[in-house]
Design an enzyme around this catalytic site. Structure first.
Site: not given
Ligand code: CAA
Length: 257
Positions: A65, A108, A111, A131
Site C-alpha cells: 500500500a 499489500g 496480499e 508492515e
C-alpha cells in the site's frame, strides 16, 4: 487509466492487467486500487475473457500500500476511507486471476498476489509482509491468506519480523505454483492461462468458487457445496460437449454455454 495498462484480449480469451506505477514500485494507492476494481469488474462481465493475468514489472509486482498516502491518517480517516473495501472486487471476481510476480511483492503487494488464484513467480520474486517494520501490521489479508498458504510458523515469522521469503522458498512452502527465470515469468503465466482458457468457462467458475469455499466452510458444508456445483455443470452444453468429445476421442470445443 492512470496507473494500469489493460489489454482485454492480450491473447484470445486472456486479459492482461499491468500495474503501472514503476517509479513508486507499483505502490498501491487509492487511485490504482479503484482502477483495478473497475477493471476487474468489467473484465468479469466481458464474455470474451476467460482468464485474467495480473502483473507488475521485473523489479516489482507491488511494494505494498502507498505508505506516503497513508502516513498522516488517523484511525477515523482509515475507517471513513475504508481503502480495503476496493479490494473486495478482487475476491468477488468469478474468473480466475493469475498473478505473474517478479521482484518485490510486499505488504499489500503480497496480499494482492495471494488474493489471486494462482501465482507464477520469477526467480527474483520476494514475498513479504513488512508492515511490522513501519509500526503497523497487514490489513488486506496477510495474516489470514499467508497463514493458510505457508502455515503458522512461517507466516508468524514473516509477519512479526518483516523478513522476506525468496521465490524458491515460496515454492517449497506452497505459496506459488511455479518459479521460472525472470525472462519467462510472464510467458509462463500465459501458458498456464491458456490451459485454463481452453476449459469450459462455466465449469472453471464453479470449480474456482468451490475451491475458495474450502477456506470458509466446514468439510461437510464444503462437500455439499461442491456436489451442488458439480450437478450444476450438467445444466451446461459444455458438459455435454466435453463428455461427447471424450467418447469420440476428440478435443472438446467449449463455448461457455
Ligand atoms: N509506498 C510508497 N512509496 C513506496 C513504497 C510504498 N509501499 N515502496 C517503495 N516506494 C517508493 C520509495 O519511496 C521510492 O520513492 P522515491 O524515489 O520518491 O524516494 C521508490 O518507491 C523506490 O523505492 P526505494 O528507493 O526504497 O527502492 P529500494 O530498492 O531501495 O527498496 C523496497 C525497495 C525494499 C521495496 C523499499 O522500497 C521498501 O521497503 N518499501 C516499502 C515496503 C513496505 O513496507 N510495504 C508495506 C506497505 S504497508 C501495506 O502494504 C499495508 C497493507 O497491508 C495493505
Amino acid at each position: 487509466m492512470q496507473f494500469l495498462k489493460v489489454t482485454p484480449q492480450a491473447e484470445p480469451n486472456i486479459a492482461l492487467i499491468e500495474l503501472n506505477r514503476p517509479k513508486e514500485l507499483n505502490a498501491l494507492n487509492l487511485q490504482l486500487m479503484g482502477e483495478l476494481r473497475d477493471t476487474l469488474k468489467a473484465l468479469d462481465q466481458d464474455p470474451e475473457v476467460r482468464v485474467i493475468i495480473l502483473t507488475g514489472n521485473a523489479r516489482a509486482f507491488a511494494a505494498g500500500a502507498d505508505i506516503k498516502e497513508m502516513a498522516g491518517r488517523t484511525a477515523v480517516d482509515m475507517l471513513n476511507i475504508d481503502q480495503f473495501s476496493t479490494w473486495d472486487q478482487i475476491k468477488k471476481t468469478k474468473k480466475p486471476i493469475i498473478a505473474a510476480v517478479s521482484g518485490f511483492a510486499l505488504g499489500g503487494g503480497c496480499e494482492l498476489a495471494m488474493t489471486c488464484d494462482m501465482i507464477v513467480a520469477s526467480e527474483t520474486a520476494q514475498f513479504g509482509q513488512p508492515e511490522i517494520k513501519i509500526g503497523t501490521m497487514p490489513g488486506a489479508g496477510g495474516t489470514q491468506r499467508l497463514t493458510r498458504s505457508v502455515g503458522k510458523q512461517w507466516a508468524m515469522e514473516m509477519v512479526l519480523t518483516g523478513q522476506f521469503m525468496s521465490a524458491e522458498k515460496a515454492y517449497q512452502a506452497g505459496l506459488v505454483n511455479k518459479v521460472v527465470p525472470v525472462e519467462l515469468y510472464l510467458s509462463e503465466a500465459f501458458k498456464l492461462a491458456r490451459q485454463v482458457a481452453a476449459m469450459s468457462p462455466i465449469s472453471v467458475q464453479l470449480a474456482k468458487e468451490s475451491v475458495l469455499q474450502a477456506f470458509n466452510l466446514t468439510l461437510n458444508e464444503g462437500l455439499l457445496f461442491e456436489r451442488k456445483n458439480f450437478y450444476l455443470t450438467f445444466a451446461s452444453e459444455d458438459q455435454k460437449e466435453g463428455m461427447q468429445a471424450f467418447v469420440e476421442k476428440r478435443t472438446p470445443n467449449f463455448k461457455g454455454k
